[in-house]
Design a protein around this motif. Structure first.
Motif, PDB file in Angstrom:
ATOM      1  N   LYS A   1     -17.093 -44.732 -25.777  1.00 49.48           N
ATOM      2  CA  LYS A   1     -18.090 -43.674 -25.982  1.00 49.48           C
ATOM      3  C   LYS A   1     -18.394 -43.394 -27.452  1.00 49.48           C
ATOM      4  CE  LYS A   1     -14.581 -40.091 -25.136  1.00 49.48           C
ATOM      5  NZ  LYS A   1     -14.230 -38.957 -24.241  1.00 49.48           N
ATOM      6  N   GLU A   2     -17.641 -43.996 -28.365  1.00 52.44           N
ATOM      7  CA  GLU A   2     -17.968 -43.869 -29.779  1.00 52.44           C
ATOM      8  C   GLU A   2     -19.089 -44.834 -30.188  1.00 52.44           C
ATOM      9  OE1 GLU A   2     -15.541 -47.334 -29.269  1.00 52.44           O
ATOM     10  OE2 GLU A   2     -15.258 -45.272 -28.572  1.00 52.44           O
ATOM     11  N   ASP A   3     -19.437 -45.766 -29.289  1.00 47.77           N
ATOM     12  CA  ASP A   3     -20.448 -46.785 -29.579  1.00 47.77           C
ATOM     13  C   ASP A   3     -21.833 -46.250 -29.189  1.00 47.77           C
ATOM     14  OD1 ASP A   3     -22.021 -49.026 -29.868  1.00 47.77           O
ATOM     15  OD2 ASP A   3     -20.571 -50.404 -28.968  1.00 47.77           O
ATOM     16  N   ARG A   4     -22.467 -45.539 -30.106  1.00 43.81           N
ATOM     17  CA  ARG A   4     -23.753 -44.895 -29.814  1.00 43.81           C
ATOM     18  C   ARG A   4     -24.857 -45.921 -29.530  1.00 43.81           C
ATOM     19  NH1 ARG A   4     -20.401 -41.275 -29.283  1.00 43.81           N
ATOM     20  NH2 ARG A   4     -20.392 -39.357 -30.505  1.00 43.81           N
ATOM     21  N   LYS A   5     -24.826 -47.065 -30.238  1.00 44.26           N
ATOM     22  CA  LYS A   5     -25.850 -48.091 -30.018  1.00 44.26           C
ATOM     23  C   LYS A   5     -25.758 -48.642 -28.595  1.00 44.26           C
ATOM     24  CE  LYS A   5     -26.483 -49.609 -34.797  1.00 44.26           C
ATOM     25  NZ  LYS A   5     -26.405 -50.759 -35.735  1.00 44.26           N
ATOM     26  N   ARG A   6     -24.551 -48.780 -28.098  1.00 39.19           N
ATOM     27  CA  ARG A   6     -24.374 -49.312 -26.755  1.00 39.19           C
ATOM     28  C   ARG A   6     -24.864 -48.317 -25.703  1.00 39.19           C
ATOM     29  NH1 ARG A   6     -19.152 -52.774 -25.916  1.00 39.19           N
ATOM     30  NH2 ARG A   6     -20.435 -54.003 -27.325  1.00 39.19           N
ATOM     31  N   ILE A   7     -24.610 -47.043 -25.940  1.00 34.49           N
ATOM     32  CA  ILE A   7     -25.100 -46.011 -25.018  1.00 34.49           C
ATOM     33  C   ILE A   7     -26.624 -46.005 -24.996  1.00 34.49           C
ATOM     34  CG2 ILE A   7     -25.200 -43.515 -24.608  1.00 34.49           C
ATOM     35  CD1 ILE A   7     -22.330 -43.408 -25.797  1.00 34.49           C
ATOM     36  N   ALA A   8     -27.234 -46.081 -26.185  1.00 38.29           N
ATOM     37  CA  ALA A   8     -28.693 -46.128 -26.263  1.00 38.29           C
ATOM     38  C   ALA A   8     -29.231 -47.368 -25.547  1.00 38.29           C
ATOM     39  CB  ALA A   8     -29.141 -46.112 -27.719  1.00 38.29           C
ATOM     40  N   TYR A   9     -28.530 -48.485 -25.678  1.00 40.55           N
ATOM     41  CA  TYR A   9     -28.935 -49.711 -24.998  1.00 40.55           C
ATOM     42  C   TYR A   9     -28.908 -49.530 -23.479  1.00 40.55           C
ATOM     43  CZ  TYR A   9     -27.835 -54.085 -22.572  1.00 40.55           C
ATOM     44  OH  TYR A   9     -27.776 -55.100 -21.662  1.00 40.55           O
ATOM     45  N   LEU A  10     -27.857 -48.909 -22.955  1.00 37.15           N
ATOM     46  CA  LEU A  10     -27.758 -48.710 -21.516  1.00 37.15           C
ATOM     47  C   LEU A  10     -28.885 -47.823 -21.000  1.00 37.15           C
ATOM     48  CD1 LEU A  10     -23.896 -48.204 -21.096  1.00 37.15           C
ATOM     49  CD2 LEU A  10     -25.242 -50.223 -20.490  1.00 37.15           C
ATOM     50  N   CYS A  11     -29.327 -46.866 -21.822  1.00 38.04           N
ATOM     51  CA  CYS A  11     -30.398 -45.952 -21.416  1.00 38.04           C
ATOM     52  C   CYS A  11     -31.787 -46.540 -21.625  1.00 38.04           C
ATOM     53  CB  CYS A  11     -30.290 -44.633 -22.185  1.00 38.04           C
ATOM     54  SG  CYS A  11     -28.825 -43.646 -21.783  1.00 38.04           S
ATOM     55  N   ASP A  12     -31.887 -47.650 -22.342  1.00 39.74           N
ATOM     56  CA  ASP A  12     -33.184 -48.242 -22.645  1.00 39.74           C
ATOM     57  C   ASP A  12     -33.832 -48.776 -21.361  1.00 39.74           C
ATOM     58  OD1 ASP A  12     -35.068 -50.566 -23.447  1.00 39.74           O
ATOM     59  OD2 ASP A  12     -34.682 -49.533 -25.347  1.00 39.74           O
ATOM     60  N   ARG A  13     -35.099 -48.413 -21.145  1.00 34.13           N
ATOM     61  CA  ARG A  13     -35.774 -48.769 -19.897  1.00 34.13           C
ATOM     62  C   ARG A  13     -36.291 -50.203 -19.872  1.00 34.13           C
ATOM     63  NH1 ARG A  13     -35.975 -44.351 -16.827  1.00 34.13           N
ATOM     64  NH2 ARG A  13     -35.855 -42.323 -17.878  1.00 34.13           N
ATOM     65  N   LYS A  14     -36.294 -50.879 -21.003  1.00 34.22           N
ATOM     66  CA  LYS A  14     -36.770 -52.260 -21.042  1.00 34.22           C
ATOM     67  C   LYS A  14     -35.627 -53.265 -21.171  1.00 34.22           C
ATOM     68  CE  LYS A  14     -41.258 -51.025 -23.030  1.00 34.22           C
ATOM     69  NZ  LYS A  14     -41.965 -51.149 -21.742  1.00 34.22           N
ATOM     70  N   PHE A  15     -34.600 -52.922 -21.937  1.00 31.26           N
ATOM     71  CA  PHE A  15     -33.508 -53.868 -22.181  1.00 31.26           C
ATOM     72  C   PHE A  15     -32.212 -53.498 -21.467  1.00 31.26           C
ATOM     73  CE2 PHE A  15     -36.360 -54.278 -25.816  1.00 31.26           C
ATOM     74  CZ  PHE A  15     -36.556 -55.649 -25.847  1.00 31.26           C
ATOM     75  N   GLY A  16     -32.088 -52.237 -21.041  1.00 28.90           N
ATOM     76  CA  GLY A  16     -30.872 -51.790 -20.382  1.00 28.90           C
ATOM     77  C   GLY A  16     -31.122 -51.360 -18.954  1.00 28.90           C
ATOM     78  N   ILE A  17     -30.382 -50.342 -18.512  1.00 29.51           N
ATOM     79  CA  ILE A  17     -30.532 -49.827 -17.148  1.00 29.51           C
ATOM     80  C   ILE A  17     -31.746 -48.912 -17.072  1.00 29.51           C
ATOM     81  CG2 ILE A  17     -29.419 -48.464 -15.335  1.00 29.51           C
ATOM     82  CD1 ILE A  17     -26.712 -49.230 -16.779  1.00 29.51           C
ATOM     83  N   GLY A  18     -31.856 -48.022 -18.056  1.00 32.78           N
ATOM     84  CA  GLY A  18     -32.949 -47.070 -18.108  1.00 32.78           C
ATOM     85  C   GLY A  18     -32.559 -45.705 -17.604  1.00 32.78           C
ATOM     86  N   ALA A  19     -32.643 -44.695 -18.484  1.00 38.55           N
ATOM     87  CA  ALA A  19     -32.288 -43.328 -18.088  1.00 38.55           C
ATOM     88  C   ALA A  19     -32.641 -42.363 -19.205  1.00 38.55           C
ATOM     89  CB  ALA A  19     -30.796 -43.218 -17.780  1.00 38.55           C
ATOM     90  N   ASP A  20     -32.744 -41.079 -18.840  1.00 39.84           N
ATOM     91  CA  ASP A  20     -32.915 -40.024 -19.838  1.00 39.84           C
ATOM     92  C   ASP A  20     -31.608 -39.727 -20.564  1.00 39.84           C
ATOM     93  OD1 ASP A  20     -35.631 -39.582 -19.288  1.00 39.84           O
ATOM     94  OD2 ASP A  20     -35.141 -38.251 -17.612  1.00 39.84           O
ATOM     95  N   GLY A  21     -30.489 -40.110 -19.960  1.00 41.15           N
ATOM     96  CA  GLY A  21     -29.195 -39.873 -20.580  1.00 41.15           C
ATOM     97  C   GLY A  21     -28.088 -40.589 -19.845  1.00 41.15           C
ATOM     98  N   LEU A  22     -26.910 -40.608 -20.456  1.00 36.71           N
ATOM     99  CA  LEU A  22     -25.725 -41.216 -19.851  1.00 36.71           C
ATOM    100  C   LEU A  22     -24.646 -40.149 -19.722  1.00 36.71           C
ATOM    101  CD1 LEU A  22     -24.128 -44.629 -20.526  1.00 36.71           C
ATOM    102  CD2 LEU A  22     -22.703 -42.601 -20.813  1.00 36.71           C
ATOM    103  N   ILE A  23     -23.974 -40.122 -18.563  1.00 38.21           N
ATOM    104  CA  ILE A  23     -22.961 -39.108 -18.296  1.00 38.21           C
ATOM    105  C   ILE A  23     -21.650 -39.781 -17.897  1.00 38.21           C
ATOM    106  CG2 ILE A  23     -22.321 -37.121 -16.893  1.00 38.21           C
ATOM    107  CD1 ILE A  23     -25.296 -36.524 -16.547  1.00 38.21           C
ATOM    108  N   LEU A  24     -20.573 -39.359 -18.554  1.00 34.66           N
ATOM    109  CA  LEU A  24     -19.236 -39.825 -18.202  1.00 34.66           C
ATOM    110  C   LEU A  24     -18.512 -38.736 -17.412  1.00 34.66           C
ATOM    111  CD1 LEU A  24     -18.112 -41.338 -21.637  1.00 34.66           C
ATOM    112  CD2 LEU A  24     -19.210 -42.534 -19.716  1.00 34.66           C
ATOM    113  N   LEU A  25     -17.903 -39.132 -16.320  1.00 30.37           N
ATOM    114  CA  LEU A  25     -17.011 -38.247 -15.572  1.00 30.37           C
ATOM    115  C   LEU A  25     -15.596 -38.562 -16.002  1.00 30.37           C
ATOM    116  CD1 LEU A  25     -17.160 -37.292 -11.837  1.00 30.37           C
ATOM    117  CD2 LEU A  25     -14.993 -37.947 -12.882  1.00 30.37           C
ATOM    118  N   GLU A  26     -14.902 -37.584 -16.584  1.00 26.21           N
ATOM    119  CA  GLU A  26     -13.572 -37.813 -17.139  1.00 26.21           C
ATOM    120  C   GLU A  26     -12.544 -36.864 -16.542  1.00 26.21           C
ATOM    121  OE1 GLU A  26     -14.755 -39.701 -21.466  1.00 26.21           O
ATOM    122  OE2 GLU A  26     -13.924 -37.677 -21.429  1.00 26.21           O
ATOM    123  N   HIS A  27     -11.281 -37.244 -16.698  1.00 28.55           N
ATOM    124  CA  HIS A  27     -10.180 -36.406 -16.243  1.00 28.55           C
ATOM    125  C   HIS A  27     -10.111 -35.136 -17.082  1.00 28.55           C
ATOM    126  CE1 HIS A  27      -6.232 -35.330 -14.710  1.00 28.55           C
ATOM    127  NE2 HIS A  27      -5.821 -35.185 -15.951  1.00 28.55           N
TER     128      HIS A  27
END
Length: 260
Positions: A27-53
């Motif tokens: 979760k310290e990798d901000r570029k990777r999070i942005a990539y996952l949210c990207d609608r053309k190169f990643g999954i696509g989303a308004d945001g990413l949410i982690l469920l943690e203990h």
């Protein structure tokens, strides 16, 4: 590296949801999070949410905007993570979870999730508008002919010009029939209009009551992605017992892979 993910949406506000109870997501990798949210190169989303203990509640919610930066509370994301936790059988029909702005209680019945928001103790007048914090900062401004309004252009002007680099979410609202309201929101961090913003809808409902535009303590708010309800109890200064109510749906699940 492979990561299993789930896609959720609440009135069109969509999120990549990841079970991170083992703490393996980078979760310290901000570029990777942005990539996952990207609608053309990643999954696509308004945001990413982690469920943690979490030691003090059923689970912890960690929310990132689509630009990869950890952000303040997300109301629709909060409703979606409750649905996700129920799907994972971490919780039953009620829960208390931890978020960046503190503990939240929620109830779930089918697709409907009632999320308790933090109390609001101050609403400020702000250059023909109102400003308040409902877990995230919100500017609420009444406009006419909202369906034709340039939300992206005007929202960006206010987000940067009035609130600076830290910014605020910008909500434009129009009164409809029967004490209901229509709102469109420019979200900071997404830097675009979203189909729905839960903390923004909450802010609009409270401001409309504060300004005397409704006397109801249960307000229906329409967004581009559907409809939400906000219930609340007025205090001498502000509002308490605030609930954001609406559907939260799982859209699909999958596995994403990238090179280290």
């Amino acid at each position: 590296m492979k990561i299993n993910f789930y896609k959720y949406q609440g009135t069109g506000n969509d999120f990549v949801m990841i079970d991170n109870r083992l703490g393996t997501f980078p979760k310290e990798d901000r570029k990777r999070i942005a990539y996952l949210c990207d609608r053309k190169f990643g999954i696509g989303a308004d945001g990413l949410i982690l469920l943690e203990h979490c030691e003090k509640s059923d689970f912890k919610m960690v929310y990132f905007n689509s630009d990869g930066n950890e952000s303040t509370m997300c109301g629709n994301g909060g409703r979606c993570i409750v649905s996700f936790a129920n799907f994972l059988e971490i919780i039953g029909n009620e829960t208390t979870f931890s978020a960046i702005d503190g503990l939240h209680h929620a109830r779930i019945k089918g697709l409907m999730v009632d999320l308790k928001m933090q109390d609001v103790t101050e609403i400020k007048a702000k250059q023909g508008a109102s400003f308040l914090n409902t877990g995230s900062p919100h500017h609420v401004q009444i406009v006419s002919d909202l369906s034709q309004f340039n939300v992206v252009s005007e929202g960006a002007k206010l987000r940067y010009g009035l609130y600076g680099q830290e910014g605020s979410n910008i909500n434009f609202v129009e009164e409809k029939e029967h004490g209901e309201f229509f709102v469109r929101t420019y979200e900071r961090g997404v830097e675009n209009e979203t189909l729905s913003c839960g903390t923004g809808v909450t802010a609009v409902a409270l401001v409309m009551h504060h300004l005397g535009m409704t006397k109801k303590n249960s307000v229906k708010v329409h967004v581009l992605g559907g409809g939400l309800a906000v219930t609340f109890a007025p205090m001498d200064k502000g509002y308490e017992k605030i609930y954001l109510i609406g559907e939260a749906k799982q859209v699909f699940k999958g596995e994403v892979q990238w090179n280290s």
